[in-house]
Structure formats: C-alpha cells, structure tokens
Design a protein around this motif. Sequence first.
Motif, PDB file in Angstrom:
ATOM      1  N   SER A  11       0.817  -1.201   0.000  1.00 50.76           N
ATOM      2  CA  SER A  11       0.000   0.000   0.000  1.00 50.76           C
ATOM      3  C   SER A  11       0.853   1.254   0.000  1.00 50.76           C
ATOM      4  O   SER A  11       2.053   1.216   0.314  1.00 50.76           O
ATOM      5  CB  SER A  11      -0.914   0.012   1.231  1.00 50.76           C
ATOM      6  OG  SER A  11      -1.691   1.198   1.284  1.00 50.76           O
ATOM      7  N   GLY A  12       0.197   2.373  -0.331  1.00 49.51           N
ATOM      8  CA  GLY A  12       0.825   3.672  -0.154  1.00 49.51           C
ATOM      9  C   GLY A  12       0.799   4.069   1.308  1.00 49.51           C
ATOM     10  O   GLY A  12       0.763   3.226   2.211  1.00 49.51           O
ATOM     11  N   ALA A  13       0.778   5.379   1.558  1.00 52.28           N
ATOM     12  CA  ALA A  13       0.911   5.878   2.921  1.00 52.28           C
ATOM     13  C   ALA A  13      -0.225   5.427   3.829  1.00 52.28           C
ATOM     14  O   ALA A  13      -0.025   5.254   5.031  1.00 52.28           O
ATOM     15  CB  ALA A  13       0.994   7.400   2.903  1.00 52.28           C
ATOM     16  N   LEU A 228      12.347  -5.756 -10.892  1.00 51.06           N
ATOM     17  CA  LEU A 228      12.356  -4.373 -10.419  1.00 51.06           C
ATOM     18  C   LEU A 228      11.061  -4.136  -9.653  1.00 51.06           C
ATOM     19  O   LEU A 228       9.974  -4.317 -10.207  1.00 51.06           O
ATOM     20  CB  LEU A 228      12.464  -3.398 -11.595  1.00 51.06           C
ATOM     21  CG  LEU A 228      12.224  -1.916 -11.281  1.00 51.06           C
ATOM     22  CD1 LEU A 228      13.235  -1.392 -10.265  1.00 51.06           C
ATOM     23  CD2 LEU A 228      12.280  -1.077 -12.570  1.00 51.06           C
ATOM     24  N   VAL A 229      11.194  -3.766  -8.385  1.00 53.30           N
ATOM     25  CA  VAL A 229      10.034  -3.441  -7.548  1.00 53.30           C
ATOM     26  C   VAL A 229      10.013  -1.921  -7.415  1.00 53.30           C
ATOM     27  O   VAL A 229      10.862  -1.340  -6.731  1.00 53.30           O
ATOM     28  CB  VAL A 229      10.137  -4.118  -6.170  1.00 53.30           C
ATOM     29  CG1 VAL A 229       8.890  -3.831  -5.344  1.00 53.30           C
ATOM     30  CG2 VAL A 229      10.350  -5.623  -6.321  1.00 53.30           C
ATOM     31  N   HIS A 230       9.051  -1.290  -8.083  1.00 49.38           N
ATOM     32  CA  HIS A 230       9.088   0.168  -8.255  1.00 49.38           C
ATOM     33  C   HIS A 230       7.833   0.830  -7.706  1.00 49.38           C
ATOM     34  O   HIS A 230       6.720   0.324  -7.816  1.00 49.38           O
ATOM     35  CB  HIS A 230       9.222   0.495  -9.755  1.00 49.38           C
ATOM     36  CG  HIS A 230       9.712   1.887 -10.041  1.00 49.38           C
ATOM     37  ND1 HIS A 230       8.944   3.015  -9.824  1.00 49.38           N
ATOM     38  CD2 HIS A 230      10.899   2.329 -10.542  1.00 49.38           C
ATOM     39  CE1 HIS A 230       9.642   4.084 -10.174  1.00 49.38           C
ATOM     40  NE2 HIS A 230      10.825   3.698 -10.605  1.00 49.38           N
ATOM     41  N   ASP A 231       8.026   2.007  -7.124  1.00 50.03           N
ATOM     42  CA  ASP A 231       6.926   2.882  -6.724  1.00 50.03           C
ATOM     43  C   ASP A 231       5.991   3.109  -7.915  1.00 50.03           C
ATOM     44  O   ASP A 231       6.423   3.487  -9.006  1.00 50.03           O
ATOM     45  CB  ASP A 231       7.539   4.209  -6.265  1.00 50.03           C
ATOM     46  CG  ASP A 231       6.534   5.285  -5.879  1.00 50.03           C
ATOM     47  OD1 ASP A 231       5.341   5.172  -6.214  1.00 50.03           O
ATOM     48  OD2 ASP A 231       6.967   6.269  -5.256  1.00 50.03           O
ATOM     49  N   ALA A 232       4.697   2.852  -7.689  1.00 47.31           N
ATOM     50  CA  ALA A 232       3.666   3.131  -8.702  1.00 47.31           C
ATOM     51  C   ALA A 232       2.423   3.629  -7.967  1.00 47.31           C
ATOM     52  O   ALA A 232       1.336   3.070  -8.083  1.00 47.31           O
ATOM     53  CB  ALA A 232       3.364   1.885  -9.529  1.00 47.31           C
ATOM     54  N   THR A 233       2.604   4.681  -7.194  1.00 47.04           N
ATOM     55  CA  THR A 233       1.549   5.170  -6.306  1.00 47.04           C
ATOM     56  C   THR A 233       0.285   5.555  -7.062  1.00 47.04           C
ATOM     57  O   THR A 233      -0.828   5.289  -6.608  1.00 47.04           O
ATOM     58  CB  THR A 233       2.065   6.374  -5.490  1.00 47.04           C
ATOM     59  OG1 THR A 233       3.289   6.021  -4.837  1.00 47.04           O
ATOM     60  CG2 THR A 233       1.046   6.802  -4.445  1.00 47.04           C
ATOM     61  N   PHE A 234       0.468   6.151  -8.236  1.00 48.79           N
ATOM     62  CA  PHE A 234      -0.673   6.726  -8.958  1.00 48.79           C
ATOM     63  C   PHE A 234      -0.793   6.191 -10.378  1.00 48.79           C
ATOM     64  O   PHE A 234       0.133   5.553 -10.898  1.00 48.79           O
ATOM     65  CB  PHE A 234      -0.523   8.255  -9.013  1.00 48.79           C
ATOM     66  CG  PHE A 234      -0.498   8.922  -7.667  1.00 48.79           C
ATOM     67  CD1 PHE A 234      -1.649   9.076  -6.921  1.00 48.79           C
ATOM     68  CD2 PHE A 234       0.697   9.395  -7.136  1.00 48.79           C
ATOM     69  CE1 PHE A 234      -1.630   9.700  -5.677  1.00 48.79           C
ATOM     70  CE2 PHE A 234       0.737  10.021  -5.899  1.00 48.79           C
ATOM     71  CZ  PHE A 234      -0.428  10.170  -5.161  1.00 48.79           C
ATOM     72  N   ALA A 246       6.553  13.585  -5.142  1.00 50.92           N
ATOM     73  CA  ALA A 246       7.781  12.826  -5.407  1.00 50.92           C
ATOM     74  C   ALA A 246       7.534  11.327  -5.422  1.00 50.92           C
ATOM     75  O   ALA A 246       8.240  10.541  -4.784  1.00 50.92           O
ATOM     76  CB  ALA A 246       8.884  13.187  -4.435  1.00 50.92           C
ATOM     77  N   HIS A 247       6.482  10.936  -6.144  1.00 51.19           N
ATOM     78  CA  HIS A 247       6.182   9.533  -6.390  1.00 51.19           C
ATOM     79  C   HIS A 247       6.184   9.289  -7.896  1.00 51.19           C
ATOM     80  O   HIS A 247       6.512  10.163  -8.689  1.00 51.19           O
ATOM     81  CB  HIS A 247       4.824   9.153  -5.776  1.00 51.19           C
ATOM     82  CG  HIS A 247       4.838   9.040  -4.297  1.00 51.19           C
ATOM     83  ND1 HIS A 247       5.497   8.028  -3.639  1.00 51.19           N
ATOM     84  CD2 HIS A 247       4.276   9.826  -3.332  1.00 51.19           C
ATOM     85  CE1 HIS A 247       5.349   8.187  -2.335  1.00 51.19           C
ATOM     86  NE2 HIS A 247       4.614   9.271  -2.123  1.00 51.19           N
ATOM     87  N   HIS A 269       3.379   0.265  -3.580  1.00 47.92           N
ATOM     88  CA  HIS A 269       3.049   1.555  -2.968  1.00 47.92           C
ATOM     89  C   HIS A 269       1.806   2.156  -3.642  1.00 47.92           C
ATOM     90  O   HIS A 269       1.783   3.318  -4.027  1.00 47.92           O
ATOM     91  CB  HIS A 269       4.233   2.529  -3.027  1.00 47.92           C
ATOM     92  CG  HIS A 269       4.191   3.578  -1.947  1.00 47.92           C
ATOM     93  ND1 HIS A 269       3.630   4.815  -2.137  1.00 47.92           N
ATOM     94  CD2 HIS A 269       4.632   3.553  -0.663  1.00 47.92           C
ATOM     95  CE1 HIS A 269       3.738   5.524  -1.027  1.00 47.92           C
ATOM     96  NE2 HIS A 269       4.341   4.764  -0.108  1.00 47.92           N
ATOM     97  N   ILE A 270       0.776   1.334  -3.757  1.00 45.71           N
ATOM     98  CA  ILE A 270      -0.445   1.721  -4.452  1.00 45.71           C
ATOM     99  C   ILE A 270      -1.312   2.588  -3.536  1.00 45.71           C
ATOM    100  O   ILE A 270      -1.659   2.187  -2.430  1.00 45.71           O
ATOM    101  CB  ILE A 270      -1.237   0.461  -4.882  1.00 45.71           C
ATOM    102  CG1 ILE A 270      -0.330  -0.497  -5.678  1.00 45.71           C
ATOM    103  CG2 ILE A 270      -2.459   0.855  -5.683  1.00 45.71           C
ATOM    104  CD1 ILE A 270       0.297   0.076  -6.918  1.00 45.71           C
TER     105      ILE A 270
END
Length: 311
Positions: A11-13, A228-234, A246-247, A269-270
């Motif tokens: 999850s994200g924040a 590759l495990v990458h931030d993809a918040t949006f 900064a995501h 980080h969804i």
Amino acid sequence: MSLRVTFLGTSGAIPTTERNPAALFVSREGDDLLFDCGEGTQRQMMRYGTGFGVDHLFVTHTHGDHVLGIPGLTQTMDFNERERPLAVHVPAGERSTAKRLLNATGNTPSFPVRVKEVRAGDVALDGDGYEVRAFDVNHRTNAVGYAIVEDDRKGRFDREKAEEELGIEPGPKYSQLHRGESVELEDGTVVDPDAVVGDPRPGRTVVYTGDTTPTGSTVEAAADADLLVHDATFTDECEDRAASTAHSTAAQAGSIARQAGARRLALVHISSRYAGDVSAHEAEAAGEFDGESWVPSDGETFDVPFPDADD
C-alpha cells in the motif's frame, strides 16, 4: 539456489483492508532480508510465514509508512529472547531517527542493534555470493533504493566433451576443472578449464526503489534486473500529484523498467484511492513495458529465476 521475494506490504501511505504499508521480505539461501517496515509488518510476517529470522533491515527513508513497524518488530524479537545482532541500514542523516524508533517504547532491545548509515554507491551488505547496494532515488527526504546483486556463477561444465572428446574420467578432475584448475591426465596431457567450462553466467538482480520519482539512477541500478520493484503510487490521471509528492505513476515505472532492460516489474506503494481495483495500473505499465508486469497482492511470493533458466 532459491531467491524468494515476499510482498508483505504494497500500500501507499494509508493502509487498506487489502494492503499493508511498505515492507518487502527477501530470502536467499538462509539469509533473510527485510526492506522497509511499515506499521503491522510483524503481523504480516506471521500471517505469511516468513518468520522473524531477519538479520538486516534496509530502510529506504524514514517516512512513517516505511518505519512505524520497527518498534513493534524489535519488541517482538526481544520477547522471543533474540540474542543475535540486528543491523538496521538507513539513509545518511537518519541515524538519530532510527535510534528514536528503536527506543520508542522506552526500552532498549536486549539484543545488539547496529544502525548503519548508507549513501548512494555504498555496498550496504557484502553477503555470501551477493551484495546489497544502495542507489540514489528522488523523494522528499533523505532516501535511497537498494539492489540485491548476486555474484557471477561458474560457466557450464561440458561433461560430454570432457568425457568423450578429452577422455577425462568422471571424478575429482571434473570438480577441479570447474573450480578453474588445470588437470593432468595419465598420458601427461594438461587440460585447462576453458576447454570444458563456459563463460561465467550472471547471477540474479532484484531492485527495490522505495518511494521515488522516475530517475536515471534507477535505470542504471536496474540494468538487466530480473525483478524491479518500483513505486507506482498513482495512475496517469494523477501524474501532477505524483510529481508534487515525489512519487511515480505506473506508466512511469513501466518506462523505467523498459529503459533498464529489466525482465519483470512489480508495481507497489499503491495509493488507497484505488482500493481493490489496480487494473489501470497494470494496463498503463504494460503500455510502456513489454516484459512481465503486475501489481502483487500482500502475501504474494515470487521465486526469482536465473537469467538463463530457460536455456
């Protein structure tokens, strides 16, 4: 040789009923590594059977959703009468924050805890047959990503050539040649290793960005990565929001994976705004990246194959 990734928190924040805050567990031949430790990570470790045998915790940055699980985890380790040391790796400038977290309950762990600051370019851990390397990312605070990079493996041993063409009987000489040692046959012929051993073969690489905008440093760190495990918040509709916080978007993560030549991309980080529907994330990443890409669920495991597994 197993290299297993368990997605403990995707999850994200803000956590959801389906997704916990950030945590990634990696197990390699008895070495258990934890990357980030969001709130509730210890329960995820119990729920998904990873155990608490972690000797190294790698923190990408000290925002709450990546570190608030540390006090609970270390307290549980203490209750379980842990004696062996725990190393906590944090970005440069965050040692005092980490120490405050470790003492958040007012009790210092009874087992040794070493907090080590790392900078981009550092080898955070020199393991047995692999390294964990820190690389530069771009977030709103001191932050690094981490790459698990295995050593090259020995080349393939050509048993057929050794036995049928060179007349080397199966036995200790095979092991000597595979170790890079020349051998002498009964007739005095000397056989060098390169006669029967192929070129070294690459090990595996797993890259975890933590929170970040798309960066060239990630492309460099993830070159030919197996995962590759990458931030993809949006998703793309929130690209401006991604930039201001900064995501990354899923499409941007896909572009990074494509530029790096990665084999697989896991989107994490969804943001909680997407609830249980991650179809747009997966579609947008696939539009940029031809390799395998997906949004893993909490508890999902992935056994990373060798690059030449299909050869």
